[in-house]
Design a protein around this motif. Structure first.
Motif, PDB file in Angstrom:
ATOM      1  N   MET A   1       0.856  -1.188   0.000  1.00 13.48           N
ATOM      2  CA  MET A   1       0.000   0.000   0.000  1.00 13.48           C
ATOM      3  C   MET A   1       0.892   1.238   0.000  1.00 13.48           C
ATOM      4  N   GLU A   2       0.534   2.213  -0.809  1.00 18.13           N
ATOM      5  CA  GLU A   2       1.332   3.437  -0.924  1.00 18.13           C
ATOM      6  C   GLU A   2       0.893   4.449   0.124  1.00 18.13           C
ATOM      7  N   SER A   3       0.765   4.115   1.313  1.00 18.89           N
ATOM      8  CA  SER A   3       0.123   4.789   2.438  1.00 18.89           C
ATOM      9  C   SER A   3      -0.405   6.199   2.245  1.00 18.89           C
ATOM     10  N   PRO A   4       0.386   7.279   2.137  1.00 20.25           N
ATOM     11  CA  PRO A   4      -0.238   8.596   2.076  1.00 20.25           C
ATOM     12  C   PRO A   4      -1.122   8.786   0.843  1.00 20.25           C
ATOM     13  N   LEU A   5      -0.673   8.247  -0.298  1.00 18.43           N
ATOM     14  CA  LEU A   5      -1.479   8.414  -1.514  1.00 18.43           C
ATOM     15  C   LEU A   5      -2.753   7.579  -1.449  1.00 18.43           C
ATOM     16  N   ALA A   6      -2.666   6.385  -0.911  1.00 19.21           N
ATOM     17  CA  ALA A   6      -3.863   5.561  -0.741  1.00 19.21           C
ATOM     18  C   ALA A   6      -4.809   6.214   0.260  1.00 19.21           C
ATOM     19  N   ALA A   7      -4.244   6.783   1.316  1.00 20.38           N
ATOM     20  CA  ALA A   7      -5.079   7.493   2.300  1.00 20.38           C
ATOM     21  C   ALA A   7      -5.792   8.661   1.640  1.00 20.38           C
ATOM     22  N   ALA A   8      -5.101   9.368   0.746  1.00 20.19           N
ATOM     23  CA  ALA A   8      -5.727  10.493   0.037  1.00 20.19           C
ATOM     24  C   ALA A   8      -6.923  10.011  -0.760  1.00 20.19           C
ATOM     25  N   THR A   9      -6.786   8.869  -1.414  1.00 21.04           N
ATOM     26  CA  THR A   9      -7.886   8.307  -2.206  1.00 21.04           C
ATOM     27  C   THR A   9      -9.110   8.063  -1.332  1.00 21.04           C
ATOM     28  N   TRP A  10      -8.885   7.427  -0.192  1.00 20.36           N
ATOM     29  CA  TRP A  10     -10.015   7.105   0.684  1.00 20.36           C
ATOM     30  C   TRP A  10     -10.581   8.348   1.376  1.00 20.36           C
ATOM     31  N   LEU A  11      -9.735   9.310   1.667  1.00 20.40           N
ATOM     32  CA  LEU A  11     -10.234  10.553   2.272  1.00 20.40           C
ATOM     33  C   LEU A  11     -11.097  11.336   1.278  1.00 20.40           C
ATOM     34  N   ILE A  12     -10.708  11.343   0.004  1.00 18.15           N
ATOM     35  CA  ILE A  12     -11.536  12.005  -1.009  1.00 18.15           C
ATOM     36  C   ILE A  12     -12.878  11.287  -1.124  1.00 18.15           C
ATOM     37  N   THR A  13     -12.833   9.966  -1.161  1.00 16.26           N
ATOM     38  CA  THR A  13     -14.069   9.179  -1.240  1.00 16.26           C
ATOM     39  C   THR A  13     -14.952   9.459  -0.026  1.00 16.26           C
ATOM     40  N   GLY A  14     -14.351   9.522   1.147  1.00 20.22           N
ATOM     41  CA  GLY A  14     -15.107   9.843   2.356  1.00 20.22           C
ATOM     42  C   GLY A  14     -15.690  11.237   2.305  1.00 20.22           C
ATOM     43  N   SER A  15     -14.947  12.164   1.735  1.00 19.15           N
ATOM     44  CA  SER A  15     -15.442  13.531   1.596  1.00 19.15           C
ATOM     45  C   SER A  15     -16.697  13.579   0.742  1.00 19.15           C
ATOM     46  N   VAL A  16     -16.680  12.808  -0.338  1.00 13.20           N
ATOM     47  CA  VAL A  16     -17.864  12.746  -1.202  1.00 13.20           C
ATOM     48  C   VAL A  16     -19.020  12.087  -0.464  1.00 13.20           C
ATOM     49  N   ALA A  17     -18.722  11.022   0.274  1.00 14.46           N
ATOM     50  CA  ALA A  17     -19.766  10.312   1.010  1.00 14.46           C
ATOM     51  C   ALA A  17     -20.435  11.208   2.051  1.00 14.46           C
ATOM     52  N   PHE A  18     -19.668  12.119   2.636  1.00 12.79           N
ATOM     53  CA  PHE A  18     -20.213  13.014   3.653  1.00 12.79           C
ATOM     54  C   PHE A  18     -20.498  14.408   3.096  1.00 12.79           C
ATOM     55  N   SER A  19     -20.806  14.486   1.806  1.00 12.36           N
ATOM     56  CA  SER A  19     -21.016  15.796   1.181  1.00 12.36           C
ATOM     57  C   SER A  19     -22.190  16.562   1.783  1.00 12.36           C
ATOM     58  N   SER A  20     -23.100  15.876   2.444  1.00 13.45           N
ATOM     59  CA  SER A  20     -24.213  16.584   3.075  1.00 13.45           C
ATOM     60  C   SER A  20     -23.780  17.281   4.368  1.00 13.45           C
ATOM     61  N   ARG A  21     -22.635  16.907   4.888  1.00 10.76           N
ATOM     62  CA  ARG A  21     -22.076  17.528   6.088  1.00 10.76           C
ATOM     63  C   ARG A  21     -20.829  18.302   5.675  1.00 10.76           C
ATOM     64  N   ILE A  22     -20.998  19.580   5.412  1.00 12.94           N
ATOM     65  CA  ILE A  22     -19.942  20.389   4.820  1.00 12.94           C
ATOM     66  C   ILE A  22     -18.673  20.388   5.668  1.00 12.94           C
ATOM     67  N   ALA A  23     -18.795  20.531   6.968  1.00 11.11           N
ATOM     68  CA  ALA A  23     -17.608  20.582   7.824  1.00 11.11           C
ATOM     69  C   ALA A  23     -16.812  19.286   7.731  1.00 11.11           C
ATOM     70  N   ILE A  24     -17.494  18.149   7.824  1.00  7.22           N
ATOM     71  CA  ILE A  24     -16.806  16.858   7.742  1.00  7.22           C
ATOM     72  C   ILE A  24     -16.172  16.697   6.365  1.00  7.22           C
TER      73      ILE A  24
END
Length: 130
Positions: free
Chosen positions: A1-24
């Motif tokens: 796993m390419e740790s920071p870059l893989a984490a970025a991928t999942w954090l972006i995905t999480g950001s989209v998933a929580f798009s109804s909660r702007i702060a999160i």
């Protein structure tokens, strides 16, 4: 796993998933940007960023927005609004991180799930509105 870059991928995905909660969503995007920049720096992979035609108009937009703020009637009030342009930094990050079909599938699933949840929430509000 390419740790920071893989984490970025999942954090972006999480950001989209929580798009109804702007702060999160914004916190997750900020963390994704930090992880992405850290990962690229650690691997010296700056040249792996794909420059697409859409970057040029975005760059012009950013420069013209900055110029408009500097030469506005009230620059002290206008310049802090430039921080909203940081959201455009998501474009190269998403293009770079979602070249892998598995990552695109996860992002698309997150967008669809978020859209369904927001649509159902909107219907509930509409049906229960006094």
């Amino acid at each position: 796993m390419e740790s920071p870059l893989a984490a970025a991928t999942w954090l972006i995905t999480g950001s989209v998933a929580f798009s109804s909660r702007i702060a999160i969503s914004q916190i997750l995007l900020g963390l994704a940007a930090i992880a992405w920049i850290w990962g690229l720096g650690r691997r010296h992979a700056w040249r792996s960023i794909v420059v697409v035609d859409a970057f040029h108009p975005l760059g012009v937009y950013v420069l013209l927005s900055a110029a408009a703020c500097v030469w506005s009637l009230d620059p002290a009030r206008s310049l802090p609004r430039l921080r909203e342009l940081l959201l455009l930094g998501v474009v190269p990050m998403v293009i770079h991180r979602f070249r892998d079909p598995r990552h695109r599938t996860a992002l698309l699933g997150s967008v669809i799930a978020s859209g369904v949840v927001l649509a159902l929430w909107g219907l509930k509000q509409n049906l229960t509105w006094p």
